[in-house]
Design a protein around this motif. Structure first.
Motif, PDB file in Angstrom:
ATOM      1  N   GLU A   1       0.798  -1.510   0.035  1.00  0.00           N
ATOM      2  CA  GLU A   1      -0.054  -0.592  -0.107  1.00  0.00           C
ATOM      3  C   GLU A   1       0.865   1.034  -0.340  1.00  0.00           C
ATOM      4  OE1 GLU A   1      -2.719  -0.677   2.815  1.00  0.00           O
ATOM      5  OE2 GLU A   1      -4.018  -2.038   2.013  1.00  0.00           O
ATOM      6  N   ALA A   2       1.620   1.098   0.294  1.00  0.00           N
ATOM      7  CA  ALA A   2       2.873   2.449   0.596  1.00  0.00           C
ATOM      8  C   ALA A   2       3.389   2.439  -1.003  1.00  0.00           C
ATOM      9  CB  ALA A   2       4.091   2.744   1.509  1.00  0.00           C
ATOM     10  N   PHE A   3       3.940   1.416  -1.383  1.00  0.00           N
ATOM     11  CA  PHE A   3       4.672   1.625  -2.903  1.00  0.00           C
ATOM     12  C   PHE A   3       3.653   1.923  -4.095  1.00  0.00           C
ATOM     13  CE2 PHE A   3       6.048  -0.612  -6.111  1.00  0.00           C
ATOM     14  CZ  PHE A   3       7.248  -0.336  -6.274  1.00  0.00           C
ATOM     15  N   ILE A   4       2.489   1.750  -3.846  1.00  0.00           N
ATOM     16  CA  ILE A   4       1.918   2.008  -4.462  1.00  0.00           C
ATOM     17  C   ILE A   4       1.305   3.406  -4.574  1.00  0.00           C
ATOM     18  CG2 ILE A   4       1.316  -0.252  -5.986  1.00  0.00           C
ATOM     19  CD1 ILE A   4      -1.258   0.272  -4.963  1.00  0.00           C
ATOM     20  N   SER A   5       1.750   4.355  -3.610  1.00  0.00           N
ATOM     21  CA  SER A   5       0.680   5.194  -3.111  1.00  0.00           C
ATOM     22  C   SER A   5       2.010   6.263  -3.379  1.00  0.00           C
ATOM     23  CB  SER A   5       0.805   5.082  -1.885  1.00  0.00           C
ATOM     24  OG  SER A   5      -0.329   3.847  -1.682  1.00  0.00           O
ATOM     25  N   GLU A   6       2.135   7.645  -2.957  1.00  0.00           N
ATOM     26  CA  GLU A   6       2.925   8.409  -2.853  1.00  0.00           C
ATOM     27  C   GLU A   6       1.895  10.446  -2.675  1.00  0.00           C
ATOM     28  OE1 GLU A   6       3.639  10.549  -6.745  1.00  0.00           O
ATOM     29  OE2 GLU A   6       1.367  10.428  -7.511  1.00  0.00           O
ATOM     30  N   GLY A   7       3.010  10.928  -1.010  1.00  0.00           N
ATOM     31  CA  GLY A   7       2.901  11.758  -1.081  1.00  0.00           C
ATOM     32  C   GLY A   7       2.705  11.829   1.058  1.00  0.00           C
TER      33      GLY A   7
ATOM     34  N   LYS B   1      -0.489   9.886   1.689  1.00  0.00           N
ATOM     35  CA  LYS B   1      -1.044   8.705   1.559  1.00  0.00           C
ATOM     36  C   LYS B   1       0.413   7.326   1.889  1.00  0.00           C
ATOM     37  CE  LYS B   1      -4.272   5.076  -0.145  1.00  0.00           C
ATOM     38  NZ  LYS B   1      -4.929   4.939  -1.484  1.00  0.00           N
ATOM     39  N   GLN B   2       1.288   7.815   1.069  1.00  0.00           N
ATOM     40  CA  GLN B   2       2.607   7.220   1.372  1.00  0.00           C
ATOM     41  C   GLN B   2       3.280   6.811   2.971  1.00  0.00           C
ATOM     42  OE1 GLN B   2       6.520   7.663  -0.429  1.00  0.00           O
ATOM     43  NE2 GLN B   2       5.415   5.860  -1.665  1.00  0.00           N
ATOM     44  N   GLU B   3       3.606   8.635   2.871  1.00  0.00           N
ATOM     45  CA  GLU B   3       4.399   8.661   4.375  1.00  0.00           C
ATOM     46  C   GLU B   3       2.992   7.821   5.420  1.00  0.00           C
ATOM     47  OE1 GLU B   3       6.845   9.436   5.618  1.00  0.00           O
ATOM     48  OE2 GLU B   3       6.827  10.230   3.168  1.00  0.00           O
ATOM     49  N   GLU B   4       1.813   7.848   5.482  1.00  0.00           N
ATOM     50  CA  GLU B   4       0.715   7.312   6.617  1.00  0.00           C
ATOM     51  C   GLU B   4       1.092   5.385   6.717  1.00  0.00           C
ATOM     52  OE1 GLU B   4      -3.056   8.435   5.221  1.00  0.00           O
ATOM     53  OE2 GLU B   4      -2.791  10.451   6.570  1.00  0.00           O
ATOM     54  N   GLY B   5       1.198   5.156   4.595  1.00  0.00           N
ATOM     55  CA  GLY B   5       1.676   4.034   4.819  1.00  0.00           C
ATOM     56  C   GLY B   5       2.485   3.541   5.278  1.00  0.00           C
ATOM     57  N   ILE B   6       3.844   4.511   5.552  1.00  0.00           N
ATOM     58  CA  ILE B   6       4.937   3.513   5.833  1.00  0.00           C
ATOM     59  C   ILE B   6       4.626   3.398   7.397  1.00  0.00           C
ATOM     60  CG2 ILE B   6       7.383   4.356   6.302  1.00  0.00           C
ATOM     61  CD1 ILE B   6       7.204   6.034   3.128  1.00  0.00           C
ATOM     62  N   VAL B   7       4.544   4.681   8.007  1.00  0.00           N
ATOM     63  CA  VAL B   7       3.875   3.803   9.829  1.00  0.00           C
ATOM     64  C   VAL B   7       3.345   2.681   9.807  1.00  0.00           C
ATOM     65  CG1 VAL B   7       2.842   5.413  11.765  1.00  0.00           C
ATOM     66  CG2 VAL B   7       4.421   6.665   9.884  1.00  0.00           C
ATOM     67  N   LYS B   8       2.290   2.655   9.196  1.00  0.00           N
ATOM     68  CA  LYS B   8       1.606   1.521   9.282  1.00  0.00           C
ATOM     69  C   LYS B   8       2.350  -0.026   9.136  1.00  0.00           C
ATOM     70  CE  LYS B   8      -2.290  -0.794   7.271  1.00  0.00           C
ATOM     71  NZ  LYS B   8      -3.463  -0.853   6.835  1.00  0.00           N
ATOM     72  N   ALA B   9       3.353  -0.212   7.798  1.00  0.00           N
ATOM     73  CA  ALA B   9       4.430  -0.657   7.301  1.00  0.00           C
ATOM     74  C   ALA B   9       5.642  -1.496   8.788  1.00  0.00           C
ATOM     75  CB  ALA B   9       4.690  -0.438   6.410  1.00  0.00           C
ATOM     76  N   LYS B  10       5.682  -0.054   8.951  1.00  0.00           N
ATOM     77  CA  LYS B  10       7.348   0.122   9.691  1.00  0.00           C
ATOM     78  C   LYS B  10       6.038  -0.451  11.405  1.00  0.00           C
ATOM     79  CE  LYS B  10      10.270   3.035   8.433  1.00  0.00           C
ATOM     80  NZ  LYS B  10      11.142   4.722   8.678  1.00  0.00           N
ATOM     81  N   GLU B  11       5.234  -0.366  11.964  1.00  0.00           N
ATOM     82  CA  GLU B  11       4.661  -1.201  12.829  1.00  0.00           C
ATOM     83  C   GLU B  11       4.481  -2.580  12.941  1.00  0.00           C
ATOM     84  OE1 GLU B  11       1.016   1.035  13.277  1.00  0.00           O
ATOM     85  OE2 GLU B  11       1.377   2.408  13.613  1.00  0.00           O
ATOM     86  N   ASN B  12       4.411  -2.972  11.562  1.00  0.00           N
ATOM     87  CA  ASN B  12       4.156  -4.241  11.620  1.00  0.00           C
ATOM     88  C   ASN B  12       5.635  -5.031  11.511  1.00  0.00           C
ATOM     89  OD1 ASN B  12       1.142  -4.523  10.781  1.00  0.00           O
ATOM     90  ND2 ASN B  12       1.622  -3.877   9.158  1.00  0.00           N
ATOM     91  N   LEU B  13       6.385  -4.445  10.721  1.00  0.00           N
ATOM     92  CA  LEU B  13       7.886  -4.727  10.576  1.00  0.00           C
ATOM     93  C   LEU B  13       8.502  -5.443  12.677  1.00  0.00           C
ATOM     94  CD1 LEU B  13       8.982  -3.026   7.388  1.00  0.00           C
ATOM     95  CD2 LEU B  13       9.407  -5.085   7.874  1.00  0.00           C
ATOM     96  N   LYS B  14       8.417  -3.540  13.375  1.00  0.00           N
ATOM     97  CA  LYS B  14       8.147  -3.955  14.379  1.00  0.00           C
ATOM     98  C   LYS B  14       8.157  -5.382  15.485  1.00  0.00           C
ATOM     99  CE  LYS B  14       8.739   0.870  15.240  1.00  0.00           C
ATOM    100  NZ  LYS B  14       8.026   2.699  15.701  1.00  0.00           N
ATOM    101  N   TYR B  15       7.259  -5.633  15.094  1.00  0.00           N
ATOM    102  CA  TYR B  15       6.575  -6.806  14.908  1.00  0.00           C
ATOM    103  C   TYR B  15       7.096  -8.440  15.303  1.00  0.00           C
ATOM    104  CZ  TYR B  15       1.828  -5.551  17.103  1.00  0.00           C
ATOM    105  OH  TYR B  15       0.734  -4.504  17.786  1.00  0.00           O
TER     106      TYR B  15
ATOM    107  N   LEU C   1       4.689  -1.284 -12.463  1.00  0.00           N
ATOM    108  CA  LEU C   1       3.024  -1.893 -11.149  1.00  0.00           C
ATOM    109  C   LEU C   1       3.695  -0.551 -10.799  1.00  0.00           C
ATOM    110  CD1 LEU C   1       4.664  -5.258 -10.640  1.00  0.00           C
ATOM    111  CD2 LEU C   1       2.554  -4.606 -11.478  1.00  0.00           C
ATOM    112  N   ARG C   2       4.068   0.604 -10.239  1.00  0.00           N
ATOM    113  CA  ARG C   2       3.619   1.749  -9.061  1.00  0.00           C
ATOM    114  C   ARG C   2       3.297   2.088 -10.222  1.00  0.00           C
ATOM    115  NH1 ARG C   2       6.391   6.129  -7.458  1.00  0.00           N
ATOM    116  NH2 ARG C   2       5.874   6.657  -5.107  1.00  0.00           N
ATOM    117  N   GLU C   3       3.859   2.482 -11.323  1.00  0.00           N
ATOM    118  CA  GLU C   3       3.063   3.561 -11.992  1.00  0.00           C
ATOM    119  C   GLU C   3       2.242   3.263 -12.655  1.00  0.00           C
ATOM    120  OE1 GLU C   3       6.309   3.710 -15.384  1.00  0.00           O
ATOM    121  OE2 GLU C   3       7.568   4.459 -14.277  1.00  0.00           O
ATOM    122  N   THR C   4       1.460   2.099 -12.990  1.00  0.00           N
ATOM    123  CA  THR C   4      -0.049   1.466 -13.186  1.00  0.00           C
ATOM    124  C   THR C   4      -0.950   1.437 -12.074  1.00  0.00           C
ATOM    125  OG1 THR C   4       1.032  -0.018 -14.817  1.00  0.00           O
ATOM    126  CG2 THR C   4      -0.607  -0.352 -14.212  1.00  0.00           C
ATOM    127  N   ASN C   5      -0.129   1.326 -10.804  1.00  0.00           N
ATOM    128  CA  ASN C   5      -1.197   1.208  -9.967  1.00  0.00           C
ATOM    129  C   ASN C   5      -1.069   3.495  -9.698  1.00  0.00           C
ATOM    130  OD1 ASN C   5      -1.740  -1.072  -8.098  1.00  0.00           O
ATOM    131  ND2 ASN C   5      -0.222  -1.716  -9.012  1.00  0.00           N
TER     132      ASN C   5
END
Length: 206
Positions: free
Chosen positions: A93-99, A101-115, A195-199
């Motif tokens: 979700e972070a990868f196919i977003s920008e701005g 929305k991407q920042e929010e996605g990165i935060v969410k991804a890092k929360e999961n990675l911390k587990y 893939l990112r450009e398409t999304n």
């Protein structure tokens, strides 16, 4: 799932698929999802990465990927599923977003990675001192995260924030049985850029 077969010393043949022009063989063996990976054994097909990994473990008992301890077995399956359903989804979700929305996605991804970071406390691999079931299931992190970071310039796994996961990535990727199965980096970058450009374009159209 090739590392699992190699760790168990199972002989196999690999057929690569062009998913933009799916072969009759792929459609025959995976008519429902029409995607890879697919394992064909004794003329019967097994689809989906997690299911294939379970099948390999149950079919070839030697060099087990799962512990004999029931709790450790369940834990390995849990983290494998967590990686597929939570970690991969949030990173994508972070990868196919920008701005923003991407920042929010990165935060969410890092929360999961911390587990995952917490699960590695005191261990070299998720399976302990040797590569096991969960390591193979989560192995995509060593292939794709660096590519995603290169394509987008976002940072997901760093030594400063996730030292244990960062060290695990290096140890897993440096294992000869893993390293020899990595696809060419340049092809992955090209593939995921497209893939990112398409999304992103789809998001604009919406």
């Amino acid at each position: 799932m090739l590392p699992a077969l190699k760790l168990k010393d199972v002989q196999y043949d690999t057929i690569f698929e062009d998913l933009s022009n799916k072969s009759p063989l792929l459609l025959q063996y995976n008519p429902v999802h029409k995607k890879v990976p697919v394992l064909v054994h004794n003329g019967k097909s097994v689809a989906e990465s997690f299911v294939i990994l379970e099948y390999i473990e149950e079919t070839w008992k030697h060099n087990p990927l799962l512990s004999e301890d029931p709790h450790e077995r369940d834990a390995a399956r849990f983290w494998a599923k967590f990686g597929d359903e939570k970690v991969l989804t949030s990173i994508w979700e972070a990868f196919i977003s920008e701005g923003e929305k991407q920042e929010e996605g990165i935060v969410k991804a890092k929360e999961n990675l911390k587990y995952l970071e917490g699960e590695l406390n005191g261990k070299k691999f998720f399976g302990g001192e040797q590569i096991g079931f969960a390591d193979i299931a989560l192995g995509w992190l060593t292939e794709y995260v660096d590519v995603f970071e290169e394509v987008t310039s976002m940072k997901l796994i760093t030594e400063g924030e996730l030292p244990l996961l960062s060290e695990w990535k290096k140890s897993f990727a440096d294992a000869p049985i893993i390293k020899e199965n990595f696809p060419p980096r340049d092809k992955l970058v090209t593939k995921f850029q497209a893939l990112r450009e398409t999304n992103l374009l789809k998001n604009v159209i919406k």
